[in-house]
Enzyme design. Structure first.
Site, PDB file in Angstrom:
ATOM      1  N   PRO A  80      -0.359  -1.745   6.021  1.00 32.36           N
ATOM      2  CG  PRO A  80      -1.230  -2.882   7.743  1.00 32.36           C
ATOM      3  CD  PRO A  80      -0.778  -1.659   6.996  1.00 32.36           C
ATOM      4  CB  CYS A  81      -1.448  -3.520   0.444  1.00 30.90           C
ATOM      5  SG  CYS A  81       0.125  -3.661  -0.068  1.00 30.90           S
TER       6      CYS A  81
END
Length: 172
Positions: free
Chosen positions: A141-142
């Site tokens: 989850p950047c």
């Protein structure tokens, strides 16, 4: 050197079509249509550049599991992904990308906070680069990483996709 086979398929999502690719080790790539003008050629060429044989295989077990978990995530019933990942790189970038999965669903961190958490507080720009080159967006989850001033920053899938993912996770 033995050639690896990379299987791929596409899936629909609320943020557009996604290309999923896996090696025998695990998921190796999630790509947005915007990365390849929707025809996937650029992404498939990148995958093949490593010497791998790239083949469309909608029945691949890792890709099927990924598609199912993405459906659950977008439906709001999954917060964490439980998938085998193929991440052979052991660089600072990889260290950052591994850290991203520890940022809880619905929470965010700044690039500076991530740099501090991985032990290199001056590497704020390098953290940004690691997020920008994350081969497994959504799964890793950047999108949960924001600019220090609270701004969105960039996102491989575009700012609309980042806004959507953040809103989904915040319940809005």
């Amino acid at each position: 050197m033995t050639s690896t086979t990379i299987a791929w398929r596409t899936v629909g999502s609320p943020i557009g079509r996604l290309l999923l690719a896996s090696s025998p080790t695990g998921l190796v790539r999630v790509a947005f249509g915007s990365e390849s003008s929707g025809d996937w050629g650029t992404v498939l060429d990148e995958l093949a550049a490593s010497g791998a044989t790239v083949t469309e295989d909608p029945a691949d077990a890792t890709l099927t599991a990924t598609a199912t978990q993405l459906d659950e995530y977008f439906a709001g019933t999954r917060r964490d992904f439980d998938l085998p990942l193929d991440r052979p790189d052991r660089t600072f970038r990889q260290h950052v990308q591994q850290y991203l999965s520890t940022i809880p669903y619905g929470r965010t961190a700044t690039y500076r906070e991530v740099a501090e958490a991985v032990g290199n507080p001056k590497a704020v720009r390098a953290v940004g680069t690691a997020c920008a080159t994350n081969p497994l967006p959504v799964i890793v989850p950047c999108h949960r990483v924001l600019r220090t001033d609270g701004g969105l920053g960039g996102y491989r899938g575009g700012t609309d996709a980042k806004k959507f993912l953040l809103a989904l996770e915040s319940g809005h």
